[in-house]
Design a protein around this motif. Structure first.
Motif, PDB file in Angstrom:
ATOM      1  N   ASP A 159       4.393   3.011  -4.218  1.00  0.00           N
ATOM      2  CA  ASP A 159       4.256   4.143  -5.553  1.00  0.00           C
ATOM      3  C   ASP A 159       5.255   3.739  -6.248  1.00  0.00           C
ATOM      4  O   ASP A 159       6.539   4.802  -6.421  1.00  0.00           O
ATOM      5  N   GLN A 161       5.323   5.000 -10.652  1.00  0.00           N
ATOM      6  CA  GLN A 161       4.984   5.177 -12.167  1.00  0.00           C
ATOM      7  C   GLN A 161       5.418   5.929 -13.213  1.00  0.00           C
ATOM      8  O   GLN A 161       6.765   5.705 -12.949  1.00  0.00           O
ATOM      9  N   LYS A 174       0.423   3.969 -13.365  1.00  0.00           N
ATOM     10  CA  LYS A 174       1.008   4.229 -11.979  1.00  0.00           C
ATOM     11  C   LYS A 174       0.407   2.502 -11.422  1.00  0.00           C
ATOM     12  O   LYS A 174      -0.817   2.111 -11.747  1.00  0.00           O
ATOM     13  N   GLU A 176      -0.162   1.261  -7.225  1.00  0.00           N
ATOM     14  CA  GLU A 176       0.533   1.291  -5.803  1.00  0.00           C
ATOM     15  C   GLU A 176      -0.053  -0.399  -4.589  1.00  0.00           C
ATOM     16  O   GLU A 176      -0.521  -0.417  -5.311  1.00  0.00           O
TER      17      GLU A 176
END
Length: 343
Positions: A159, A161, A174, A176
């Motif tokens: 994850d 960003q 972002k 993920e």
């Protein structure tokens, strides 16, 4: 008769010396009565108190006892500096007040230009603007990179960003996804968002999201908010509309509780929702899944912190039924080992 007189005379002569010896020299004088005998005569008595030197003097009355003696008395209210001044409005025949003359506002826009080289001062102001506002900056963060060990095959998750821009408007990226060790990537997504500050604590975000998975891909429009809620809860919530018309949503909440300057305990909750059932994506309507866990990280530096944790993940309702039909797990407990880093 003669013998009796002779005997009386002899008795008187014999008693005369004794009477003469006991006779009081003050006999016949008018003497005051003798003082009574001291009952303490012969006793050991303490020294008498000294005689008061002011005995018999006329003394002024003693000052009254202060009723506030020993109390903490607040300071007296300061005297009004205008007491006794004439604060009445000016008389009607007083000269009128006028604004400053135009010459007072004349001159260069920047007063320092009158003393220094204007070009040097312009360069200094531009540098100040870059350092204290209006500048362009960036941040990249790997929020979670972890191994997930527990119910089912061992898996991994990432994850990340980052953003680039100024104080008000930014480009936000972002990414993920997750998969199994030695297997395929189960799910992955990338978002490209325009982020605009709507206050000191929250940004409004809008843009596009692309999903990459073994099944059908989706392109989606994103609208959401991200920021810091009261009591320092970090919130990231967004709604997604796919090019097929599917409406889904996600909300993430986490909180950093500092146990020391380097040891941080972070509870985290994530929920996913869908407005309709999408069987080809394995989604039921309503609440589709929930994940709740906690991570304990140690910051060797602010930019680098390994962590351990535990998390419970569960698919809900029709989403869980679709997973069972595809011979997939519906969730359970997992132990977490990971790294958090940023630059």
């Amino acid at each position: 008769m003669k013998p009796l007189l002779a005997a009386a005379l002899a008795s008187a002569l014999l008693a005369a010396p004794a009477y003469a010896q006991s006779a009081d020299p003050h006999a016949g004088h008018d003497m005051p009565p003798a003082p009574p005998a001291d009952p303490h005569a012969g006793h050991h008595m303490p020294l008498a108190a000294p005689v008061d030197p002011h005995a018999g003097h006329s003394m002024p009355p003693a000052a009254p006892v202060d009723p506030h003696a020993g109390h903490v008395v607040p300071p007296a209210t300061p005297a009004d500096p205008h007491a006794g001044h004439n604060m009445a409005p000016p008389p009607a025949d007083a000269p009128p007040l006028s604004p400053p003359p135009a010459e007072a506002l004349a001159g260069p826009r920047f007063a320092a230009d009158g003393l220094f080289d204007p070009r040097a001062m312009a360069a200094a102001r531009a540098q100040l603007g870059r350092e204290h506002g209006g500048g362009t900056r960036y941040t990249a963060m790997l929020d979670r990179l972890e191994a997930r060990i527990g119910n089912g095959p061992d898996a991994y998750l990432w994850d990340a960003q980052g953003w680039y821009g100024g104080d008000i408007d930014r480009l936000w990226l972002k990414a993920e996804g997750e998969g199994t060790f030695g297997g395929r990537i189960d799910d992955a997504e990338v978002q490209a968002l325009w982020s605009h500050a709507i206050g000191p604590w929250f940004d409004l975000q809008a843009g596009l999201r692309g999903d990459f998975r073994p099944g059908p891909d989706r392109a989606q429009i994103v609208l959401g908010v991200q920021g810091l809620a009261p009591y320092w809860f970090e919130v990231d919530a967004a709604a997604f509309v796919s090019h097929k018309g599917d409406l889904t949503a996600r909300a993430e909440v986490e909180y950093d509780q500092r146990l020391s300057q380097r040891l941080i305990f972070q509870p985290r909750v994530e929920i996913d929702l869908s407005a309709q059932a999408v069987r080809e994506l394995g989604l039921g309507s309503g609440l589709t899944s929930i994940a709740a866990g906690a991570r304990l990280r140690y910051e060797f530096a602010r930019e680098f912190a390994p962590y351990v944790g535990v998390e419970y993940e569960r698919k809900i309702g029709d989403t869980a039924d679709f997973a069972r039909d595809a011979d997939e797990g519906v969730g359970g407990w997992r132990a977490l080992i990971g790294i958090r880093a940023w630059f």
